[in-house]
Write an enzyme that holds these catalytic residues in place. Sequence first.
Site, mmCIF file in Angstrom:
data_model
loop_
_atom_site.group_PDB
_atom_site.id
_atom_site.type_symbol
_atom_site.label_atom_id
_atom_site.label_comp_id
_atom_site.label_asym_id
_atom_site.label_seq_id
_atom_site.Cartn_x
_atom_site.Cartn_y
_atom_site.Cartn_z
ATOM 1 N N SER A 1 0.844 -1.191 0.000
ATOM 2 C CA SER A 1 0.000 0.000 0.000
ATOM 3 C C SER A 1 0.884 1.249 0.000
ATOM 4 O O SER A 1 1.778 1.359 -0.837
ATOM 5 C CB SER A 1 -0.953 -0.042 1.188
ATOM 6 O OG SER A 1 -1.982 0.906 1.030
ATOM 7 N N GLN A 2 0.703 2.191 0.946
ATOM 8 C CA GLN A 2 1.479 3.429 0.893
ATOM 9 C C GLN A 2 2.978 3.187 1.031
ATOM 10 O O GLN A 2 3.785 4.005 0.577
ATOM 11 C CB GLN A 2 1.006 4.412 1.962
ATOM 12 C CG GLN A 2 1.279 3.997 3.391
ATOM 13 C CD GLN A 2 0.772 5.010 4.418
ATOM 14 O OE1 GLN A 2 -0.107 5.839 4.120
ATOM 15 N NE2 GLN A 2 1.298 4.977 5.624
ATOM 16 N N ASP B 1 -10.486 -3.391 -5.321
ATOM 17 C CA ASP B 1 -9.993 -2.540 -4.242
ATOM 18 C C ASP B 1 -11.032 -1.490 -3.857
ATOM 19 O O ASP B 1 -11.516 -0.745 -4.712
ATOM 20 C CB ASP B 1 -8.694 -1.860 -4.679
ATOM 21 C CG ASP B 1 -7.818 -1.456 -3.514
ATOM 22 O OD1 ASP B 1 -8.367 -0.981 -2.507
ATOM 23 O OD2 ASP B 1 -6.594 -1.641 -3.596
ATOM 24 N N HIS C 1 -8.219 -4.834 -1.370
ATOM 25 C CA HIS C 1 -6.906 -4.272 -1.073
ATOM 26 C C HIS C 1 -6.041 -5.224 -0.239
ATOM 27 O O HIS C 1 -6.431 -5.654 0.856
ATOM 28 C CB HIS C 1 -7.073 -2.946 -0.336
ATOM 29 C CG HIS C 1 -5.830 -2.132 -0.246
ATOM 30 N ND1 HIS C 1 -5.174 -1.631 -1.354
ATOM 31 C CD2 HIS C 1 -5.098 -1.724 0.824
ATOM 32 C CE1 HIS C 1 -4.133 -0.943 -0.974
ATOM 33 N NE2 HIS C 1 -4.042 -0.987 0.346
#
Length: 302
Positions: free
Chosen positions: A110-111, A228, A284
Amino acid sequence: MFVPKKHFLLLFFLSFVYTLSGVQGDPTPVVLWHGMGDSCCFSFSLGAIKKLIEKTIPNIYVYSIRLGNNEVEDVEHSYFGDINEQIEEVCQQLSQIEHLKNEYNAIGFSQGAQFLRAVVQRCPNIRIKNLISLGGQHQGVFGLPNCGSAKRNVCNYINRLIKYGAYLPFVQDNFIQATYWHDPYQEEEYKSKSTFIADINNERYINETYKENLQKLQSMVLVKFEKDTMVWPRESEWFGFYKPGQGIEVQTFEESDLYRKDRLGLRTLYEMGKMHFLSVPGNHLQFTENWFVDNIIKAYLL
């Protein structure tokens, strides 16, 4: 050249011992960076991923990035702080680890994926071989997590409200997610005031060092989760995004300025066959161990 038999046997023996010692043929190390609300070492998330990699590739060194003194502080740092200072700290952290003195692979979740890309672009003496992005938001986000089509009117309203605060200096310097908030209705404000994502995407000016460092990658692997509900638009995971001026119609990576103007050198990477686009049918970061072993570990870490 003739080699006497006894010398040949000696060379063979020394080569065998050299290989067994692990000096030659050690697996390429791996660095992990977790996502929002997670930590380096939770047994149900990156701790399990670390063990899976170690089980699949014996004797491999796996380092999971942690910010702060413990797992609780690590989670807090995924929400609060100055991301540019955090990336600088990670650069120092990685440069001081003996196992990472040479080339290694990196996986961002993710980030953590766009943050690891910033490490590649910004950090001197960092030698990442394959950069693997699992659900990274490489063109930023414009939407709240789990804000799907059923709530689109409400979500659009909230998104428009956020724009009045997202680019304030105090918010950019203290709230991690604000630094990759990308408002397609306010492109010029985004480019001038975003302290992170606009910078690493060369949207203010062209930083040639960023381009040069990305060219050193052997592969950039981008994994998109087709269902997602955390990342809006989910095409950001493949460097796509909303067309400027609206928040509904999405343009692909090939249609974006990042590709057409090659601001970041991504078109060059793509044409060299160094960019790989994978997709997973789930939500996700939802994937099976078998998928991860077959599509990530065996494909890019061995």
